[in-house]
Scaffold this motif. Structure first.
Motif, short mmCIF file in Angstrom:
data_model
loop_
_atom_site.label_atom_id
_atom_site.label_comp_id
_atom_site.label_asym_id
_atom_site.label_seq_id
_atom_site.Cartn_x
_atom_site.Cartn_y
_atom_site.Cartn_z
N PRO A 1 0.80 -1.23 0.00
CA PRO A 1 0.00 0.00 0.00
C PRO A 1 0.83 1.28 0.00
CG PRO A 1 -0.05 -1.03 2.17
CD PRO A 1 0.63 -2.00 1.26
N LEU A 2 2.12 1.18 0.35
CA LEU A 2 2.99 2.37 0.36
C LEU A 2 3.86 2.47 -0.88
CD1 LEU A 2 4.13 2.60 4.10
CD2 LEU A 2 2.21 3.71 2.96
N LEU B 1 -6.89 0.60 6.24
CA LEU B 1 -6.08 1.43 7.12
C LEU B 1 -5.14 0.57 7.96
CD1 LEU B 1 -5.33 4.16 8.29
CD2 LEU B 1 -7.29 3.98 9.83
N ALA B 2 -5.63 -0.58 8.44
CA ALA B 2 -4.79 -1.48 9.23
C ALA B 2 -3.62 -1.99 8.41
CB ALA B 2 -5.62 -2.64 9.75
N GLY B 3 -3.87 -2.30 7.13
CA GLY B 3 -2.79 -2.76 6.25
C GLY B 3 -1.76 -1.68 6.01
N ILE B 4 -2.22 -0.43 5.85
CA ILE B 4 -1.29 0.69 5.65
C ILE B 4 -0.42 0.88 6.88
CG2 ILE B 4 -1.16 3.19 5.35
CD1 ILE B 4 -3.71 2.96 3.62
N ARG B 5 -1.05 0.87 8.05
CA ARG B 5 -0.30 1.06 9.30
C ARG B 5 0.73 -0.05 9.47
NH1 ARG B 5 -5.40 2.50 13.23
NH2 ARG B 5 -5.32 4.78 13.03
N ALA B 6 0.31 -1.28 9.21
CA ALA B 6 1.22 -2.41 9.40
C ALA B 6 2.42 -2.30 8.46
CB ALA B 6 0.47 -3.72 9.15
N ARG B 7 2.17 -1.92 7.21
CA ARG B 7 3.27 -1.79 6.25
C ARG B 7 4.19 -0.63 6.64
NH1 ARG B 7 7.23 -3.81 3.60
NH2 ARG B 7 7.62 -2.91 1.54
N TRP B 8 3.59 0.47 7.11
CA TRP B 8 4.40 1.61 7.52
C TRP B 8 5.31 1.24 8.68
CZ3 TRP B 8 5.87 4.75 11.42
CH2 TRP B 8 6.42 5.99 11.08
N MET B 9 4.76 0.53 9.65
CA MET B 9 5.56 0.12 10.80
C MET B 9 6.67 -0.85 10.38
SD MET B 9 4.52 1.76 13.42
CE MET B 9 5.36 0.83 14.70
N GLU B 10 6.34 -1.70 9.42
CA GLU B 10 7.34 -2.65 8.92
C GLU B 10 8.51 -1.92 8.29
OE1 GLU B 10 7.66 -6.26 5.60
OE2 GLU B 10 5.73 -5.35 6.07
N ARG C 1 -9.89 19.72 -17.26
CA ARG C 1 -9.92 18.30 -17.61
C ARG C 1 -9.93 17.55 -16.27
NH1 ARG C 1 -7.65 15.72 -22.32
NH2 ARG C 1 -6.69 17.73 -22.81
N LEU C 2 -10.99 16.82 -15.98
CA LEU C 2 -11.16 16.18 -14.69
C LEU C 2 -10.46 14.82 -14.62
CD1 LEU C 2 -14.94 16.94 -14.09
CD2 LEU C 2 -12.99 18.08 -13.02
N VAL C 3 -10.18 14.38 -13.40
CA VAL C 3 -9.68 13.03 -13.16
C VAL C 3 -10.62 12.32 -12.19
CG1 VAL C 3 -7.25 13.66 -13.53
CG2 VAL C 3 -8.20 13.69 -11.22
N LEU C 4 -10.58 10.99 -12.24
CA LEU C 4 -11.32 10.16 -11.29
C LEU C 4 -10.35 9.68 -10.23
CD1 LEU C 4 -13.59 8.13 -13.70
CD2 LEU C 4 -14.41 9.40 -11.70
N ALA C 5 -10.66 9.97 -8.99
CA ALA C 5 -9.80 9.60 -7.87
C ALA C 5 -10.63 8.81 -6.85
CB ALA C 5 -9.21 10.85 -7.23
N ALA C 6 -10.01 8.44 -5.75
CA ALA C 6 -10.70 7.71 -4.68
C ALA C 6 -9.98 7.96 -3.37
CB ALA C 6 -10.73 6.21 -4.99
N PRO C 7 -10.67 7.84 -2.24
CA PRO C 7 -9.99 7.97 -0.94
C PRO C 7 -8.93 6.88 -0.79
CG PRO C 7 -12.39 8.01 -0.68
CD PRO C 7 -12.11 7.60 -2.08
N ILE C 8 -7.94 7.13 0.05
CA ILE C 8 -6.88 6.13 0.29
C ILE C 8 -7.30 5.17 1.40
CG2 ILE C 8 -4.50 5.82 1.07
CD1 ILE C 8 -3.85 8.50 -0.27
N THR C 9 -7.74 5.72 2.53
CA THR C 9 -8.15 4.86 3.66
C THR C 9 -9.63 4.52 3.48
OG1 THR C 9 -8.54 6.85 4.98
CG2 THR C 9 -6.41 5.78 5.21
N THR C 10 -9.89 3.60 2.57
CA THR C 10 -11.25 3.27 2.19
C THR C 10 -11.99 2.43 3.22
OG1 THR C 10 -10.27 1.45 0.92
CG2 THR C 10 -10.86 3.45 -0.29
N SER C 11 -11.27 1.79 4.14
CA SER C 11 -11.91 0.93 5.14
C SER C 11 -10.96 0.74 6.31
CB SER C 11 -12.25 -0.44 4.52
OG SER C 11 -11.06 -1.12 4.14
#
Length: 516
Positions: A62-63, A317-326, A303-313
């Motif tokens: 995720p990072l 978020l738990a996966g992002i935190r775990a990878r960051w700590m790793e 000219r628009l772009v299609l985006a999405a939130p990062i912390t979608t659930s």
């Protein structure tokens, strides 16, 4: 205000199913030769076409993101557009390829699309294909808001999703815009840094600009000229496109600290040919001081772009935190030697707030340095893999040349035995033998370089980093349609597996592995 409310109520009162779809010539003019990757509905039966922009990264991390170098190396406008590293990752995941992507509008916003968003559902006409100008930054943000609200309330099922969450529309970041304008992963890597995505072609074939087909400086229809490698039209000229973030100077390779006005990219019908290039960016004040209103340039479009939130659930978020700590507290790092771990210990023991703040700043700098080192290792791994693939191809060509010369020698020897011109044939044989000797010397050099690439990848690059770099490079080559290089890369990857188990392989055996 009353007129605006009536228009909005009229728009909401017309069901989507009852609105006749606009002809594709107004929504996706290039549909006959290459339809858009995505077509989203709009009010009044209009639609907006989008192109997919692939961003090859290790999507399971995720990072992970893609480092690209944007800008140009010129001096005259270096304060604005000098070379600058940027980092990209798409919000949407392609399960089949394991890569990420985002979507960007195929064309600049048109008059027809603008009036549809404003609630004017009059029948479409040819004028509706003209690019919309006269917008301010706040107008652009408001239009994106209107479109988002309409889609979510009326056609949410048409939006792509990230981790189950529907996308939203916004203005592009400068990195998203420039990466897509240059052609992204679809353009050959050697052409990506060029000022223009088409190299040395004729700008008039791709852009409406001053002296290049623009009608007295007025905005023209979208999609009249040729597209870029991603299928985007009018990225140079016609309307100058508003960006999401404010202007910053380029402080010789990094963004300057002062935040300025609004930014447009791509130039316009008022720009000269010299003012149109992928890195071009212009700053404007956000407000018209004389009128006391937001600045609305006649050529300002979007000219628009299609985006999405990062912390979608919570799971995401738990996966992002775990990878960051790793990454931040890598378990395999010796804490006695790791400066980040030692500074963390000092911070925990420090009672003076000033010294704690200073140590926190130092810890952040060490982490940034570690991140830069990791990025450099990934780039080094990709470059070495690509070099290895080139050496495989060179060894192939060299072996074919030697085989052809050997065949010629055999033919000449046969002619020498059967004919009267033995002296002539003998001299030709000697010439071919000498050339084969030179070819074998070249082969020896290629083989040394081939082994050096194998050594670097097996001794200096961590297996996980090596695998990640291989996946990203493979995706890059596939997207840019470099089929032959992709084949030799896959061969080199197999050779790497052999070499890892037999690093003491003899030169003759190594050559056999390379040519297999």
């Amino acid at each position: 205000m009353r007129r605006w409310l009536i228009a909005c109520l009229t728009l909401l009162a017309v069901p989507l199913a009852a609105q006749e779809a606009w002809p594709p010539e107004l929504t996706d003019p290039a549909h006959e030769t290459a339809p858009a990757d995505l077509l989203l509905p709009m009010p009044c039966g209009a639609a907006m076409a989008f192109q997919r922009v692939n961003v090859p990264v290790e999507a399971n991390d995720p990072l992970a993101d893609r480092r690209v170098r944007l800008g140009q190396s010129g001096d005259q406008t270096g304060y604005s557009d000098y070379l600058l590293p940027a980092y990209l990752r798409g919000p949407f995941l392609d399960e089949a390829t394991g890569t990420t992507h985002y979507f960007i509008a195929r064309y600049e916003l048109t008059r027809g699309q603008h009036r549809a968003l404003m609630g004017d559902c009059a029948p479409p006409s040819r004028a509706d294909r003209l690019a919309q100008g006269g917008l301010g930054w706040l107008d652009a943000a408001a239009l994106a808001q209107r479109y988002n609200e309409w889609l979510l309330q009326t056609a949410a099922e048409t939006l792509p999703r990230a981790d189950g969450v529907p996308a939203f529309l916004r203005l592009p970041t400068e990195a998203e815009w420039e990466y897509a304008t240059r052609g992204g992963a679809r353009v050959d890597a050697t052409l990506f840094p060029a000022p223009l995505f088409f190299g040395t072609g004729d700008l008039r074939e791709y852009a409406l600009f001053q002296g290049g087909g623009a009608s007295r400086g007025t905005l023209g229809p979208v999609g009249l000229r040729k597209p870029n490698p991603l299928g985007l039209f009018d990225v140079y000229g016609n309307a100058e496109e508003l960006m999401l973030e404010p202007f910053r100077l380029n402080a010789v390779g990094r963004s300057g600290g002062q935040v300025g006005g609004i930014v447009t990219r791509g130039g316009s019908v008022l720009s000269t040919a010299q003012q149109l290039y992928s890195a071009q960016r212009t700053e404007y004040p956000p407000y018209d001081v004389a009128r006391g209103t937001p600045l609305r340039g006649e050529t300002f479009g979007l000219r628009l772009v299609l985006a999405a939130p990062i912390t979608t659930s919570d799971r995401r978020l738990a996966g992002i935190r775990a990878r960051w700590m790793e990454l931040a507290n890598a378990a395999h790092v010796n804490t006695d030697a790791d400066p980040v771990a030692r500074i963390t210990t000092l911070i925990e023991a420090e009672i003076d707030p000033g010294r704690r703040d200073a140590l926190d700043d130092l810890k952040l700098e060490f982490r940034r340095a570690r991140d830069r080192t990791q990025t450099a290792l990934q780039q080094s791994a990709r470059a070495t893999l690509l070099a290895g693939a080139v050496f495989v191809e060179s060894l192939d060509e060299n072996a074919d040349d030697i085989a052809n010369k050997a065949g010629n020698i055999r033919m000449l020897v046969d002619l020498q035995r059967a004919g009267d011109n033995s002296a002539v044939y003998g001299r030709q044989v000697e010439k071919h033998v000498s050339e084969i000797k030179q070819m074998r010397q070249v082969q020896s050099t290629y083989l040394l370089s081939f082994r050096a690439a194998l050594d670097t990848l097996t001794t200096d690059i961590d297996p996980d980093d090596r695998q990640a770099a291989y996946g990203v490079l493979r995706e890059e080559l596939a997207l840019s349609d470099r089929v032959n290089t992709l084949r030799t890369l896959e061969r080199f990857w197999r050779d790497l597996a052999v070499y890892e188990t037999r690093p003491d392989i003899s030169p003759a055996q190594l050559l056999e592995v390379a040519l297999d």
